[in-house]
Design a protein around this motif. Structure first.
Motif, PDB file in Angstrom:
ATOM      1  N   LEU A 103       0.824  -1.203   0.000  1.00 31.44           N
ATOM      2  CA  LEU A 103       0.000   0.000   0.000  1.00 31.44           C
ATOM      3  C   LEU A 103       0.860   1.255   0.000  1.00 31.44           C
ATOM      4  N   LEU A 104       1.916   1.245   0.786  1.00 29.83           N
ATOM      5  CA  LEU A 104       2.831   2.383   0.804  1.00 29.83           C
ATOM      6  C   LEU A 104       3.365   2.678  -0.595  1.00 29.83           C
ATOM      7  N   LYS A 105       3.666   1.632  -1.339  1.00 30.15           N
ATOM      8  CA  LYS A 105       4.204   1.784  -2.693  1.00 30.15           C
ATOM      9  C   LYS A 105       3.234   2.537  -3.597  1.00 30.15           C
ATOM     10  N   ASN A 106       1.932   2.434  -3.322  1.00 30.00           N
ATOM     11  CA  ASN A 106       0.936   3.164  -4.109  1.00 30.00           C
ATOM     12  C   ASN A 106       1.157   4.664  -4.086  1.00 30.00           C
ATOM     13  N   THR A 107       1.830   5.155  -3.042  1.00 28.53           N
ATOM     14  CA  THR A 107       1.949   6.607  -2.847  1.00 28.53           C
ATOM     15  C   THR A 107       3.198   7.194  -3.483  1.00 28.53           C
ATOM     16  N   ASP A 108       3.955   6.405  -4.226  1.00 33.22           N
ATOM     17  CA  ASP A 108       5.221   6.894  -4.781  1.00 33.22           C
ATOM     18  C   ASP A 108       5.058   8.174  -5.591  1.00 33.22           C
ATOM     19  N   LYS A 109       3.929   8.303  -6.280  1.00 38.23           N
ATOM     20  CA  LYS A 109       3.743   9.462  -7.156  1.00 38.23           C
ATOM     21  C   LYS A 109       2.803  10.505  -6.565  1.00 38.23           C
ATOM     22  N   ILE A 110       2.510  10.356  -5.276  1.00 41.30           N
ATOM     23  CA  ILE A 110       1.708  11.364  -4.580  1.00 41.30           C
ATOM     24  C   ILE A 110       2.665  12.388  -3.980  1.00 41.30           C
ATOM     25  N   GLY A 111       2.199  13.604  -3.798  1.00 45.24           N
ATOM     26  CA  GLY A 111       3.037  14.694  -3.297  1.00 45.24           C
ATOM     27  C   GLY A 111       3.780  14.358  -2.007  1.00 45.24           C
ATOM     28  N   ARG A 123     -11.293  -5.784  10.779  1.00 46.60           N
ATOM     29  CA  ARG A 123     -12.556  -6.177  11.425  1.00 46.60           C
ATOM     30  C   ARG A 123     -12.350  -6.335  12.939  1.00 46.60           C
ATOM     31  N   TRP A 124     -13.384  -6.746  13.623  1.00 44.56           N
ATOM     32  CA  TRP A 124     -13.318  -6.946  15.074  1.00 44.56           C
ATOM     33  C   TRP A 124     -12.784  -5.693  15.799  1.00 44.56           C
ATOM     34  N   ASN A 125     -13.185  -4.522  15.283  1.00 43.70           N
ATOM     35  CA  ASN A 125     -12.779  -3.238  15.866  1.00 43.70           C
ATOM     36  C   ASN A 125     -11.259  -3.073  15.905  1.00 43.70           C
ATOM     37  N   GLN A 126     -10.600  -3.519  14.847  1.00 43.09           N
ATOM     38  CA  GLN A 126      -9.159  -3.347  14.714  1.00 43.09           C
ATOM     39  C   GLN A 126      -8.803  -2.986  13.280  1.00 43.09           C
ATOM     40  N   VAL A 127      -7.619  -2.392  13.135  1.00 46.58           N
ATOM     41  CA  VAL A 127      -7.031  -2.169  11.811  1.00 46.58           C
ATOM     42  C   VAL A 127      -5.606  -2.690  11.838  1.00 46.58           C
ATOM     43  N   TYR A 128      -5.095  -3.003  10.647  1.00 46.33           N
ATOM     44  CA  TYR A 128      -3.674  -3.262  10.477  1.00 46.33           C
ATOM     45  C   TYR A 128      -3.045  -1.964   9.977  1.00 46.33           C
ATOM     46  N   ALA A 129      -1.913  -1.601  10.529  1.00 48.11           N
ATOM     47  CA  ALA A 129      -1.324  -0.316  10.157  1.00 48.11           C
ATOM     48  C   ALA A 129       0.167  -0.295  10.460  1.00 48.11           C
ATOM     49  N   ALA A 130       0.846   0.681   9.888  1.00 51.10           N
ATOM     50  CA  ALA A 130       2.235   0.997  10.207  1.00 51.10           C
ATOM     51  C   ALA A 130       2.467   2.436   9.784  1.00 51.10           C
ATOM     52  N   ILE A 131       3.375   3.108  10.446  1.00 47.28           N
ATOM     53  CA  ILE A 131       3.710   4.493  10.101  1.00 47.28           C
ATOM     54  C   ILE A 131       5.106   4.521   9.511  1.00 47.28           C
ATOM     55  N   TYR A 132       5.227   5.194   8.372  1.00 48.72           N
ATOM     56  CA  TYR A 132       6.493   5.297   7.643  1.00 48.72           C
ATOM     57  C   TYR A 132       6.908   6.764   7.558  1.00 48.72           C
ATOM     58  N   GLU A 133       8.210   6.999   7.634  1.00 52.38           N
ATOM     59  CA  GLU A 133       8.743   8.349   7.469  1.00 52.38           C
ATOM     60  C   GLU A 133       9.536   8.421   6.172  1.00 52.38           C
ATOM     61  N   LYS A 134       9.291   9.462   5.396  1.00 53.95           N
ATOM     62  CA  LYS A 134      10.011   9.647   4.143  1.00 53.95           C
ATOM     63  C   LYS A 134      11.450  10.034   4.438  1.00 53.95           C
ATOM     64  N   SER A 135      12.397   9.424   3.722  1.00 53.61           N
ATOM     65  CA  SER A 135      13.811   9.737   3.886  1.00 53.61           C
ATOM     66  C   SER A 135      14.460   9.825   2.517  1.00 53.61           C
ATOM     67  N   VAL A 136      15.724  10.174   2.478  1.00 52.53           N
ATOM     68  CA  VAL A 136      16.428  10.306   1.196  1.00 52.53           C
ATOM     69  C   VAL A 136      16.528   8.960   0.494  1.00 52.53           C
ATOM     70  N   LEU A 165      -0.051  11.439   5.532  1.00 51.77           N
ATOM     71  CA  LEU A 165      -0.989  10.941   4.530  1.00 51.77           C
ATOM     72  C   LEU A 165      -1.482   9.572   4.960  1.00 51.77           C
ATOM     73  N   LEU A 166      -2.800   9.351   4.879  1.00 49.22           N
ATOM     74  CA  LEU A 166      -3.388   8.063   5.214  1.00 49.22           C
ATOM     75  C   LEU A 166      -4.068   7.468   3.990  1.00 49.22           C
ATOM     76  N   LEU A 167      -4.074   6.150   3.911  1.00 48.13           N
ATOM     77  CA  LEU A 167      -4.762   5.459   2.829  1.00 48.13           C
ATOM     78  C   LEU A 167      -5.124   4.054   3.278  1.00 48.13           C
ATOM     79  N   GLY A 168      -6.114   3.466   2.629  1.00 44.28           N
ATOM     80  CA  GLY A 168      -6.504   2.103   2.936  1.00 44.28           C
ATOM     81  C   GLY A 168      -7.961   1.985   3.323  1.00 44.28           C
ATOM     82  N   ASP A 169      -8.512   0.777   3.172  1.00 46.56           N
ATOM     83  CA  ASP A 169      -9.941   0.580   3.404  1.00 46.56           C
ATOM     84  C   ASP A 169     -10.327   0.665   4.877  1.00 46.56           C
TER      85      ASP A 169
END
Length: 246
Positions: A103-111, A123-136, A165-169
């Motif tokens: 999913l992160l790869k989808n954002t390569d061409k976003i600002g 489901r079950w009142n949970q999400v799967y997630a991770a936070i990434y920081e842009k670097s050189v 930026l957030l994305l995903g269902d």
């Protein structure tokens, strides 16, 4: 190098072929599967269709890249089974990649955003997630791959200062929670919210070039939490658990 990418962590799923020459994409084509048909019926025929259109033989394949999750338990199991069968039968290398990285790869061409957080409905009142920081060098993952409540993810996101930026269902499934971030973060357009088989292939190739190799026998799904069968067993033994893999 001729690669196939298999994505079955999401509701739709898909398959792609990718040819790399001198670290550049020389050929790329994918097929998205229809909702509810990801569980085996159309995946192999879709791959056969792509190979025929590209005039590739199955023994031309040099790498199988497969999405190992987190995501749909049934989908991951089927996708991995097919990827392992191809790898074992054709003696082709196999590499697993995470759906959150895909999913992160989808954002390569976003600002430019300092942080990006893919959010998948678990489901079950949970999400799967991770936070990434842009670097050189691309993006650095700042957290573990998480199975977390939407409310707790909200608190975690608020610890990071900078454009997010957030994305995903998961954003759709828990809209009432994540809309509280309207003044804190931006949502990517919805056509970026699903993992793509083409990106599975690209990330598999990048991992392969970096030296990663997975054993087709030992490669397992990335569930992040117990399966329903494991939960039921714990309940029978008198323990209590929250959330199960879909």
């Amino acid at each position: 190098m001729k690669i196939i990418g298999i994505e079955t962590s999401s509701i739709r799923g898909g398959v792609a072929i990718l040819e790399m020459r001198n670290n550049s994409v020389a050929r790329q084509k994918g097929l998205a599967l229809k909702r509810g048909l990801v569980h085996g019926k159309l995946l192999v025929p879709a791959l056969d269709k792509l190979l025929k259109e590209a005039h590739w033989r199955k023994d031309d394949l040099e790498l199988v890249a497969v999405d190992i999750g987190p995501g749909s338990y049934t989908g991951l199991r089927v996708g991995l089974a097919i990827a392992k069968t191809i790898s074992y039968a054709l003696k082709t290398k196999i590499v697993g990649v995470s759906s959150l990285d895909v999913l992160l790869k989808n954002t390569d061409k976003i600002g430019a955003y300092k942080y990006i957080c893919p959010v998948i409905d678990a489901r079950w009142n949970q999400v799967y997630a991770a936070i990434y920081e842009k670097s050189v060098d691309g993006h650095k993952r700042m957290t573990d791959y998480l199975a977390i409540s939407p409310e707790d993810l909200l608190k975690l996101i608020n610890r990071y200062k900078g454009a997010m930026l957030l994305l995903g269902d998961g954003l759709r499934a828990y809209e009432d929670v994540f809309k509280r971030l309207a003044n804190r973060a931006e949502f990517a357009p919805e056509h970026f919210w699903s993992p793509r088989a083409e990106n599975v292939a690209i990330l598999g190739y990048e991992s392969y070039k970096a030296g990663k190799r997975d054993d087709p026998i030992k490669l397992l799904p990335l569930y992040l939490r117990p399966t329903e069968a494991e939960i039921n067993l714990k309940i029978k033994r008198g323990s209590v658990a929250v959330g199960v893999a879909p």
